[in-house]
Design an enzyme around this catalytic site. Sequence first.
Site, PDB file in Angstrom:
ATOM      1  CB  ALA A  66      -0.879  -0.014   1.248  1.00 20.60           C
ATOM      2  N   GLY A 112       0.795  -5.032   0.950  1.00 20.24           N
ATOM      3  CA  GLY A 112      -0.376  -5.097   0.073  1.00 20.24           C
ATOM      4  C   GLY A 112      -0.072  -5.725  -1.284  1.00 20.24           C
ATOM      5  CD  GLU A 135       1.937  -5.490   5.701  1.00 22.29           C
ATOM      6  OE1 GLU A 135       2.745  -6.418   5.947  1.00 22.29           O
ATOM      7  OE2 GLU A 135       1.167  -5.504   4.728  1.00 22.29           O
TER       8      GLU A 135
HETATM    9  N1  CAA Z   1       4.643   3.212  -0.636  1.00 24.36           N
HETATM   10  C1  CAA Z   1       5.050   4.391  -1.136  1.00 24.36           C
HETATM   11  N2  CAA Z   1       6.231   4.555  -1.747  1.00 24.36           N
HETATM   12  C2  CAA Z   1       7.018   3.464  -1.847  1.00 24.36           C
HETATM   13  C3  CAA Z   1       6.654   2.212  -1.340  1.00 24.36           C
HETATM   14  C4  CAA Z   1       5.386   2.097  -0.703  1.00 24.36           C
HETATM   15  N3  CAA Z   1       4.947   0.947  -0.225  1.00 24.36           N
HETATM   16  N4  CAA Z   1       7.665   1.334  -1.559  1.00 24.36           N
HETATM   17  C5  CAA Z   1       8.623   2.025  -2.202  1.00 24.36           C
HETATM   18  N5  CAA Z   1       8.243   3.308  -2.381  1.00 24.36           N
HETATM   19  C6  CAA Z   1       8.990   4.398  -3.010  1.00 24.36           C
HETATM   20  C7  CAA Z   1      10.147   4.839  -2.119  1.00 24.36           C
HETATM   21  O1  CAA Z   1       9.693   5.748  -1.121  1.00 24.36           O
HETATM   22  C8  CAA Z   1      11.058   5.490  -3.128  1.00 24.36           C
HETATM   23  O2  CAA Z   1      10.543   6.771  -3.415  1.00 24.36           O
HETATM   24  P1  CAA Z   1      11.554   8.034  -3.513  1.00 24.36           P
HETATM   25  O3  CAA Z   1      12.351   7.740  -4.759  1.00 24.36           O
HETATM   26  O4  CAA Z   1      10.613   9.185  -3.648  1.00 24.36           O
HETATM   27  O5  CAA Z   1      12.387   8.030  -2.258  1.00 24.36           O
HETATM   28  C9  CAA Z   1      10.852   4.614  -4.389  1.00 24.36           C
HETATM   29  O6  CAA Z   1       9.616   3.925  -4.199  1.00 24.36           O
HETATM   30  C10 CAA Z   1      11.951   3.570  -4.555  1.00 24.36           C
HETATM   31  O7  CAA Z   1      12.043   2.814  -3.349  1.00 24.36           O
HETATM   32  P2  CAA Z   1      13.391   2.695  -2.486  1.00 24.36           P
HETATM   33  O8  CAA Z   1      14.282   3.873  -2.694  1.00 24.36           O
HETATM   34  O9  CAA Z   1      13.003   2.385  -1.078  1.00 24.36           O
HETATM   35  O10 CAA Z   1      14.046   1.416  -3.191  1.00 24.36           O
HETATM   36  P3  CAA Z   1      15.027   0.355  -2.544  1.00 24.36           P
HETATM   37  O11 CAA Z   1      15.529  -0.484  -3.674  1.00 24.36           O
HETATM   38  O12 CAA Z   1      16.033   1.015  -1.642  1.00 24.36           O
HETATM   39  O13 CAA Z   1      14.079  -0.556  -1.592  1.00 24.36           O
HETATM   40  C11 CAA Z   1      12.102  -1.798  -1.039  1.00 24.36           C
HETATM   41  C12 CAA Z   1      13.055  -1.315  -2.158  1.00 24.36           C
HETATM   42  C13 CAA Z   1      12.819  -2.813  -0.131  1.00 24.36           C
HETATM   43  C14 CAA Z   1      10.916  -2.468  -1.729  1.00 24.36           C
HETATM   44  C15 CAA Z   1      11.634  -0.579  -0.199  1.00 24.36           C
HETATM   45  O14 CAA Z   1      11.133   0.420  -1.089  1.00 24.36           O
HETATM   46  C16 CAA Z   1      10.563  -0.865   0.810  1.00 24.36           C
HETATM   47  O15 CAA Z   1      10.841  -1.433   1.858  1.00 24.36           O
HETATM   48  N6  CAA Z   1       9.298  -0.466   0.524  1.00 24.36           N
HETATM   49  C17 CAA Z   1       8.206  -0.561   1.445  1.00 24.36           C
HETATM   50  C18 CAA Z   1       7.717  -1.986   1.597  1.00 24.36           C
HETATM   51  C19 CAA Z   1       6.623  -2.054   2.628  1.00 24.36           C
HETATM   52  O16 CAA Z   1       6.814  -1.772   3.800  1.00 24.36           O
HETATM   53  N7  CAA Z   1       5.402  -2.440   2.185  1.00 24.36           N
HETATM   54  C20 CAA Z   1       4.260  -2.527   3.049  1.00 24.36           C
HETATM   55  C21 CAA Z   1       3.457  -1.271   2.948  1.00 24.36           C
HETATM   56  S1  CAA Z   1       2.186  -1.197   4.153  1.00 24.36           S
HETATM   57  C22 CAA Z   1       0.905  -2.115   3.554  1.00 24.36           C
HETATM   58  O17 CAA Z   1       0.985  -2.680   2.481  1.00 24.36           O
HETATM   59  C23 CAA Z   1      -0.285  -2.121   4.456  1.00 24.36           C
HETATM   60  C24 CAA Z   1      -1.364  -3.073   4.122  1.00 24.36           C
HETATM   61  O18 CAA Z   1      -1.235  -4.284   4.213  1.00 24.36           O
HETATM   62  C25 CAA Z   1      -2.690  -2.549   3.818  1.00 24.36           C
END
Ligand code: CAA
Length: 259
Positions: A66, A112, A135
């Site tokens: 998400a 998500g 999460e």
């Molecule tokens: N939401 C919004 N933006 C996101 C995102 C997310 N879930 N995942 C990645 N992005 C964005 C980053 O913020 C970044 O944006 P900027 O360039 O503006 O900084 C861009 O995508 C590239 O990501 P990274 O720089 O972080 O890339 P990386 O290669 O260093 O890492 C990753 C990749 C490990 C996937 C890392 O992006 C990450 O950990 N993302 C989040 C994963 C996460 O926690 N997902 C769960 C979300 S909560 C949820 O889903 C709730 C639910 O069940 C309803």
Amino acid sequence: MEYQNLLVTLKDNILYITINREKALNALNQVTLRELAQVIKQVEENDEILGVIITGAGEKAFVAGADIKEFAGFDLERGKQLAINGQNEVFNAIANASKVYVAAINGFALGGGLELAMACHIRIASENAKLGLPEVTLGLIPGYGGTQRLTQLVGKGKAIEMITTANLISAAEGEKIGLLNYTVTQEELINKAEEILGAIKQRAPLAVAAALKSIQAGANLSADYGTEIEGFSSCFNTSDFKEGVSAFLEKRRPKFTKK
Ligand code: CAA
């Protein structure tokens, strides 16, 4: 029909849906979820469609979850609404569909994103894929059915390990524990999905729909999405949620205080 965040094509009775927010690693924001809900409705209504493939744009991510930036400021009520709308209109709508959805997981499937793949009926991943429900690193729990569907797919022990450690697993590991049907190269990913739907397309559509309905009825009996929604939304009231999300946005490790 034109979409802001989806590419949608119908070819040879298969609907191809590509989530197209590559710069945000295809994270599911509200617009994307609304568009997915519209397409899912059309799938049910269109007799020409006999199967669906969902994938993500680019080679890095299927869906990284998400959209964290979008829900960062949410309170309990908005958090609850996020989970309820998402589950009703997208995740449960896919799981309860009368056509087979295949998730073609072309990279990160997190939060998500993995929940979207698990709502689909069949999962195929490319070798570079990484899967997880991270999460709790944000001070949250999965809110789109992940606590229920991961447990159903891999069993309680592995699901608890994955959800409470937040550790990501490889595609090879995902296949070993039953989370994935197949792991293939990035080049073979869509071909493999087409091969499976190619077989399904030749079967009797009403029988396929009846089989899906019956399998899903059993799965729904043993799932408690309400408790997940309560747990997910209650996290929005905690300081640990604010800290977890701030830490992600500031690209640092969170410091949790159990508050
Ligand atoms: N939401 C919004 N933006 C996101 C995102 C997310 N879930 N995942 C990645 N992005 C964005 C980053 O913020 C970044 O944006 P900027 O360039 O503006 O900084 C861009 O995508 C590239 O990501 P990274 O720089 O972080 O890339 P990386 O290669 O260093 O890492 C990753 C990749 C490990 C996937 C890392 O992006 C990450 O950990 N993302 C989040 C994963 C996460 O926690 N997902 C769960 C979300 S909560 C949820 O889903 C709730 C639910 O069940 C309803």
